[in-house]
Design a protein around this motif. Structure first.
Motif, PDB file in Angstrom:
ATOM      1  N   GLY A   1     -14.874   7.974  -2.476  1.00  0.00           N
ATOM      2  CA  GLY A   1     -13.996   8.923  -1.804  1.00  0.00           C
ATOM      3  C   GLY A   1     -14.116   8.948  -0.294  1.00  0.00           C
ATOM      4  N   ASP A   2     -14.977   8.117   0.266  1.00  0.00           N
ATOM      5  CA  ASP A   2     -15.128   8.070   1.719  1.00  0.00           C
ATOM      6  C   ASP A   2     -14.218   7.011   2.320  1.00  0.00           C
ATOM      7  OD1 ASP A   2     -17.087  10.095   1.913  1.00  0.00           O
ATOM      8  OD2 ASP A   2     -18.644   8.666   1.323  1.00  0.00           O
ATOM      9  N   ALA A   3     -14.041   7.070   3.611  1.00  0.00           N
ATOM     10  CA  ALA A   3     -13.262   6.076   4.343  1.00  0.00           C
ATOM     11  C   ALA A   3     -14.216   5.107   5.020  1.00  0.00           C
ATOM     12  CB  ALA A   3     -12.380   6.761   5.382  1.00  0.00           C
TER      13      ALA A   3
ATOM     14  N   LEU B   1      -3.981   2.242   8.002  1.00  0.00           N
ATOM     15  CA  LEU B   1      -4.361   3.653   7.882  1.00  0.00           C
ATOM     16  C   LEU B   1      -3.137   4.551   7.753  1.00  0.00           C
ATOM     17  CD1 LEU B   1      -7.297   3.775  10.438  1.00  0.00           C
ATOM     18  CD2 LEU B   1      -7.426   3.645   7.940  1.00  0.00           C
TER      19      LEU B   1
ATOM     20  N   ARG C   1      -7.819   4.096  -4.473  1.00  0.00           N
ATOM     21  CA  ARG C   1      -8.246   3.936  -3.090  1.00  0.00           C
ATOM     22  C   ARG C   1      -7.937   2.480  -2.735  1.00  0.00           C
ATOM     23  NH1 ARG C   1      -9.717   8.458  -0.584  1.00  0.00           N
ATOM     24  NH2 ARG C   1     -11.419   7.441   0.470  1.00  0.00           N
TER      25      ARG C   1
ATOM     26  N   ILE D   1     -15.635   3.303  -0.729  1.00  0.00           N
ATOM     27  CA  ILE D   1     -14.233   3.667  -0.948  1.00  0.00           C
ATOM     28  C   ILE D   1     -14.069   4.355  -2.309  1.00  0.00           C
ATOM     29  CG2 ILE D   1     -11.888   2.731  -1.271  1.00  0.00           C
ATOM     30  CD1 ILE D   1     -12.861   2.647   1.627  1.00  0.00           C
TER      31      ILE D   1
ATOM     32  N   THR E   1       0.833  -1.203   0.000  1.00  0.00           N
ATOM     33  CA  THR E   1       0.000   0.000   0.000  1.00  0.00           C
ATOM     34  C   THR E   1       0.867   1.252   0.000  1.00  0.00           C
ATOM     35  OG1 THR E   1      -1.843  -1.115   1.094  1.00  0.00           O
ATOM     36  CG2 THR E   1      -1.744   1.276   1.323  1.00  0.00           C
TER      37      THR E   1
ATOM     38  N   SER F   1      -7.723   3.411   2.550  1.00  0.00           N
ATOM     39  CA  SER F   1      -8.974   4.141   2.724  1.00  0.00           C
ATOM     40  C   SER F   1      -9.978   3.371   3.568  1.00  0.00           C
ATOM     41  CB  SER F   1      -9.611   4.423   1.362  1.00  0.00           C
ATOM     42  OG  SER F   1      -8.748   5.194   0.573  1.00  0.00           O
ATOM     43  N   GLY F   2      -9.721   2.090   3.758  1.00  0.00           N
ATOM     44  CA  GLY F   2     -10.648   1.286   4.532  1.00  0.00           C
ATOM     45  C   GLY F   2     -10.028  -0.007   4.995  1.00  0.00           C
TER      46      GLY F   2
END
Length: 91
Positions: free
Chosen positions: A84-86, A57, A40, A81, A27, A62-63
């Motif tokens: 654009g959200d976590a 993280l 993401r 994800i 990652t 992102s998750g």
């Protein structure tokens, strides 16, 4: 990592434990590669350990989800994800 650079996916499903290189380091490398396109990353694992969540993280994921998540919830997580959200889904 070359595959991500070549295909430019919106979301990468990454396993914490993999042969040769763990998912945390992969990652870091994917997100630090500087190829312009930044996917993401949704980290998956069978191990419900806080240290993996924090490391994922810090690496930029992102998750984080457990592998025994039902398929419908996994698909929802991918959409979250990609939007654009976590997301942190901890048992």
């Amino acid at each position: 990592m070359e595959l991500v650079a070549r295909t430019q996916p919106d979301v990468v499903l990454m396993d914490v434990r993999m042969p040769e290189m763990d998912g945390i380091e992969a990652t870091r490398r994917i997100l630090g590669a500087g190829h312009g396109h930044v996917p993401r990353i949704l980290m998956l694992t069978t191990f419900d350990l806080d240290e993996y969540v924090y490391a994922a993280l810090r690496a930029g994921a992102s998750g984080f989800m457990l592998k025994d998540t039902p398929p419908s919830e996994l698909l929802t997580a991918i959409r979250v994800i990609a939007g654009g959200d976590a997301l942190l889904d901890r048992a």
